[in-house]
Every structure is written in structure tokens, then in C-alpha cells.
Design an enzyme around this catalytic site. Structure first.
Site, PDB file in Angstrom:
ATOM      1  N   SER A  28       8.119  34.742 -10.311  1.00 58.61           N
ATOM      2  CA  SER A  28       7.099  35.963  -9.476  1.00 58.61           C
ATOM      3  C   SER A  28       6.065  36.027 -10.292  1.00 58.61           C
ATOM      4  O   SER A  28       4.945  35.089 -10.341  1.00 58.61           O
ATOM      5  CB  SER A  28       7.475  37.319  -8.918  1.00 58.61           C
ATOM      6  OG  SER A  28       7.261  37.547  -8.129  1.00 58.61           O
TER       7      SER A  28
ATOM      8  N   PRO B  69       4.664  36.677  -2.723  1.00 63.31           N
ATOM      9  CA  PRO B  69       4.399  38.048  -2.432  1.00 63.31           C
ATOM     10  C   PRO B  69       5.261  39.187  -2.564  1.00 63.31           C
ATOM     11  O   PRO B  69       5.271  38.735  -1.754  1.00 63.31           O
ATOM     12  CB  PRO B  69       2.850  38.765  -2.555  1.00 63.31           C
ATOM     13  CG  PRO B  69       2.546  37.365  -1.673  1.00 63.31           C
ATOM     14  CD  PRO B  69       3.504  36.205  -2.669  1.00 63.31           C
TER      15      PRO B  69
ATOM     16  N   LYS C  73      -2.786  38.964   4.513  1.00 60.80           N
ATOM     17  CA  LYS C  73      -3.767  39.226   4.616  1.00 60.80           C
ATOM     18  C   LYS C  73      -3.117  39.201   2.581  1.00 60.80           C
ATOM     19  O   LYS C  73      -4.055  39.380   1.726  1.00 60.80           O
ATOM     20  CB  LYS C  73      -3.994  41.041   4.299  1.00 60.80           C
ATOM     21  CG  LYS C  73      -5.122  40.742   5.496  1.00 60.80           C
ATOM     22  CD  LYS C  73      -5.550  42.193   5.527  1.00 60.80           C
ATOM     23  CE  LYS C  73      -6.302  42.631   6.322  1.00 60.80           C
ATOM     24  NZ  LYS C  73      -6.954  43.415   7.157  1.00 60.80           N
TER      25      LYS C  73
ATOM     26  N   ALA D 168       8.526  30.416  -7.508  1.00 59.73           N
ATOM     27  CA  ALA D 168       9.735  31.544  -6.859  1.00 59.73           C
ATOM     28  C   ALA D 168       8.248  33.126  -6.948  1.00 59.73           C
ATOM     29  O   ALA D 168       8.691  34.087  -6.698  1.00 59.73           O
ATOM     30  CB  ALA D 168      10.532  31.799  -7.010  1.00 59.73           C
TER      31      ALA D 168
ATOM     32  N   GLY E 272       9.466  38.754 -12.702  1.00 58.16           N
ATOM     33  CA  GLY E 272       8.538  39.385 -12.606  1.00 58.16           C
ATOM     34  C   GLY E 272       8.324  40.472 -12.072  1.00 58.16           C
ATOM     35  O   GLY E 272       8.485  41.848 -13.022  1.00 58.16           O
ATOM     36  N   GLY E 273       7.897  41.198 -10.951  1.00 56.43           N
ATOM     37  CA  GLY E 273       7.360  42.731 -11.305  1.00 56.43           C
ATOM     38  C   GLY E 273       6.158  43.125 -10.231  1.00 56.43           C
ATOM     39  O   GLY E 273       5.857  42.670  -9.685  1.00 56.43           O
TER      40      GLY E 273
END
Length: 422
Positions: free
Chosen positions: A95, A120, A135, A117, A62-63
Site C-alpha cells: 500500500s 487506496p 476521485k 497492493a 501500509g498506512g
């Protein structure tokens, strides 16, 4: 003539169709601005050289959400069909990587990989309130729903990947209509892509991938360097090395090299940690630790400030990177080693400073008192010449001194030394 021109045009189009080009990029790390630059450059190269298919072999934890969106936008803008292949076996598209995969025109996975997965996570955002978290979540959900509908993927499952952080095997993802196919390797992928139809910018494209020339796009030196700097462990070490260099330069003005190395290392370390995302309390504790260690050098406290500085440095290092960070955390062995080396460095410098402060303060020629020199002449009538500190001095003595004798300086009177045998 017109008929001949049409014939050549037709033949040219046949040749173009007969020699398609496939461009392959590989990304095996976190999704960062460096990944964006590499993928943008790769797509641009494929497009400028009239590639027929662009394949991204992806393996990522992810990142950054912002980097992920930029990559998705590049996929949307290009006229070339985009394939994301989660590869090799044992890899993952987690992610941000999961969202990048489903945004491709064709999504594929290798056996033994997983996808999902995608909830955020705000790196370094421990103080973020529930309203802001909601949000961010709703914004991400709207984004993935839009992508899933456009690509004809299962919206409910994609939402669950974000809301519930579910992760799927290749078989589960294929059954749930999250990906389009499973391939064991690149050759198998190309075989299974052949003949598939992709709709891109209002036109249907038939993929021709069997027996075609494949072009591998490697990372540039700039991308390799920036990718190295954004490794949390390397960035952390650069930060501390930067402090060493700057401190050494301040303690020994005019050294130049330590100061230059220190400033460059500090800036690179801060850049890398800025990209990775850090816990600001951790960074402040590291700065406080360095300050306390520096104070130990300036005002030696028999180790009190050094102990406090070492504790602050260790605590800051341990919480600097979140354990949930897709970039990985800093190994405990590295933190322990760097903390010990840093404390030892400052204590060593402090010891030297303490010794310097304990030395007797002397000004001008008075510093020669107590020094040992050498007689370079025989003393006649109590007068002669001695060599000390690279200089020749007139000297007087009440003793009989011969050339070559070692002499101890007892007093300085103007430009004459009073000496005796040593």
C-alpha cells in the site's frame, strides 16, 4: 599564500570524500504521523551531519495516504541520495509503503519480501460513494505516475499496483523495473550501492558505500510512546480504562486518582483511535454500551440493562477497526476479555449500589439505633457511659450493666442513649 590556501582546500575536500557517512533508519510498522516525524528527523540528522547516503529499511503493511505523501515530499526535498530497502526477509512494502519505496532514488528489496497492493482504501469510509472513491483513485494514480516517470520506473506496472492491487516478488519487481536491485542484507546492499550514480536536484552523485561508517538512527522516547499508543489494541484498552476511571470518580467523588487516570487514558485512547481510523458506528455502540452499563448501576434492573450494554459493547468492539486496516485489528481474545471485565466491573458496582439503596435510610444520630457499643463504666442507678462509633455517650438502661459489657442501642433521646445488654 593563495596557492597554500588552495592546497588546504583541496586536501580538505579529499578528506571529506574519503570519510563519507551513511545514515540508516528503520521503520517496521504502519505509516502514521509518528513514522513521518521519525523519518523527517532522521533525514534532517543525516543532512545536518553531512551524510552521503540515507537508507530507510522498511517493512510496512501500509498506512495513511497523507503520511505517505509527507514522506515522499521529504525524499524529494533532501539533497542526500535516498535508498529504501524492503527488509528483512518476510517483510513487505504494501500500500503506502509501496509508493514510498518507488519514490526513493534507489529502491531495493531483500529476498522473500514483496511490494504492491497499493489500491487506496478509505479507513472507516464504508459510506463513501462511488464518485468519491473514483476521485481518490485517480488522484493516487496521477501521483504514482508522476513519481514513476521521475524515477524512471515502469509506469504501467506501478499503475497496476494501484488499480489492480497486484503484488510483486523482488525478482518480478526487478524484472519489471520497479526496483533497482536485490540485496540479502545491509552489507550486501552497501556493496551493491557502491559506485552507482544518482541524479539529484540536477547533479550527478557517485555513491561511495564500501567500508564507510554507518550510523543507526533509533526511535526517540516520544516516538516509541506515540507508536505504542497508536496500536489499535492498546488504544482500545486505554479507551475502556478511561471509562472505568471516570465512572469510579463520579461514583466516589474526591478519589482524584481514578479520575485523573481515567481522563488521561481516555484522551490517549481517542488519540490512538483517531490516528488509526475507526468505524464510527462501532465507537458509538461502545459508548452506548458503557451508558447502559452505567444506568444499570444508577437504576438496577436486575441485569437487563447490563445485558444490553454488554451486547452493544461487544458489537462495537468487533466492528471498531476494519479488518482491512494496515494497522491490524483487535484480537478477538482481547475483545472478549475486555467486554467480560467491563460488564463485571459495572455489575459489581451496581450490586454495591443496589445494596446501598436497600439499606434503611437514617439521618443524624438515628443511625446509631441497632448499633452495638461497649459500656466503659458500671451503670449506677440505670445510668452510665458507652463507647460507640469512636465516641463516648451518656446512656441509660433498665438492666444491670457492668463495665466491658456489649450493649445494643435501642433509642436516642437528645444526647443520651437507651441501651440494653447485647
Amino acid at each position: 599564500m593563495r596557492a597554500l590556501a588552495v592546497f588546504f582546500l583541496f586536501m580538505f575536500s579529499l578528506l571529506n570524500e574519503g570519510f563519507p557517512k551513511i545514515f540508516v533508519a528503520q521503520w517496521q510498522d504502519a505509516i502514521t504521523p509518528v513514522a513521518v516525524d521519525y523519518i523527517k528527523r532522521s533525514i534532517s540528522k543525516a543532512q545536518s551531519e553531512e551524510g552521503s547516503v540515507f537508507i530507510l529499511e522498511l517493512n510496512t503493511p501500509g498506512g495513511l495516504e497523507s503520511s505517505m505523501r509527507e514522506i515522499v515530499q521529504e525524499f524529494q526535498k533532501t539533497t542526500i541520495p535516498v535508498v529504501v530497502f524492503v527488509y528483512p526477509s518476510g517483510g513487505r512494502a504494501a500500500s503506502a509503503g509501496a509508493i514510498i519505496t518507488i519514490s526513493a532514488d534507489i529502491a531495493a528489496m531483500a529476498p522473500g519480501t514483496n511490494i504492491g497492493a497499493a489500491h487506496p482504501v478509505q479507513i472507516g469510509g464504508e459510506g463513501q460513494n462511488d464518485v468519491m472513491k473514483e476521485k481518490v483513485l485517480q488522484d493516487t494514480l496521477a501521483f504514482v505516475r508522476s513519481i514513476a516517470r521521475e524515477k524512471g520506473r515502469n509506469v504501467e506496472v506501478v499503475e497496476s499496483m494501484v488499480k489492480k492491487s497486484i503484488s510483486l516478488t523482488p525478482e518480478e519487481a526487478l524484472k519489471a523495473n520497479i526496483i533497482d536491485l536485490i540485496a540479502t542484507d545491509r552489507i550486501d546492499l552497501l556493496n551493491k550501492l557502491n559506485g552507482r550514480i544518482v541524479e539529484k536536484h540536477g547533479r550527478k552523485i557517485i555513491l561511495k558505500t564500501e567500508g564507510v561508517q554507518v550510523y543507526q538512527i533509533s526511535n526517540s522516547l516520544r516516538e516509541e510512546f506515540l507508536n505504542l499508543v497508536t496500536n489499535p489494541t492498546i488504544a482500545y484498552m486505554l479507551l475502556l480504562i478511561g471509562f472505568y476511571g471516570i465512572f469510579f470518580e463520579l461514583y466516589n467523588p474526591g478519589s482524584i486518582v481514578p479520575g485523573a487516570v481515567g481522563i488521561i487514558s481516555l484522551l490517549l485512547g481517542l488519540y490512538g483511535l483517531g490516528v488509526v481510523g475507526v468505524n464510527w458506528l462501532g465507537l458509538l455502540l461502545i459508548l452506548a454500551g458503557i451508558l447502559l452499563l452505567a444506568l444499570e448501576v444508577v437504576t438496577p434492573s436486575l441485569g437487563g440493562l447490563a445485558i444490553a450494554g454488554g451486547i452493544a459493547l461487544a458489537l462495537g468492539s468487533f466492528i471498531l477497526i476494519s479488518p482491512e486496516s494496515p494497522y491490524g485489528n483487535i484480537p478477538i481474545s482481547v475483545i472478549t476479555t475486555m467486554v467480560i471485565l467491563t460488564v463485571a466491573f459495572f455489575l459489581f458496582a451496581g450490586r454495591l449500589g443496589f445494596k446501598a439503596q436497600k439499606r434503611k435510610k437514617m439521618l443524624g444520630t438515628e443511625e446509631l439505633i441497632g448499633e452495638v457499643g461497649e459500656a466503659i463504666t458500671d451503670f449506677a442507678k440505670g445510668k452510665g457511659k458507652v463507647f460507640v462509633h469512636g465516641e463516648i455517650w451518656n446512656a441509660v438502661s433498665e438492666e444491670d450493666i457492668k463495665k466491658g459489657d456489649a450493649v445494643l442501642i435501642e433509642e436516642v433521646k437528645g444526647l443520651t442513649l437507651k441501651v440494653r445488654k447485647s
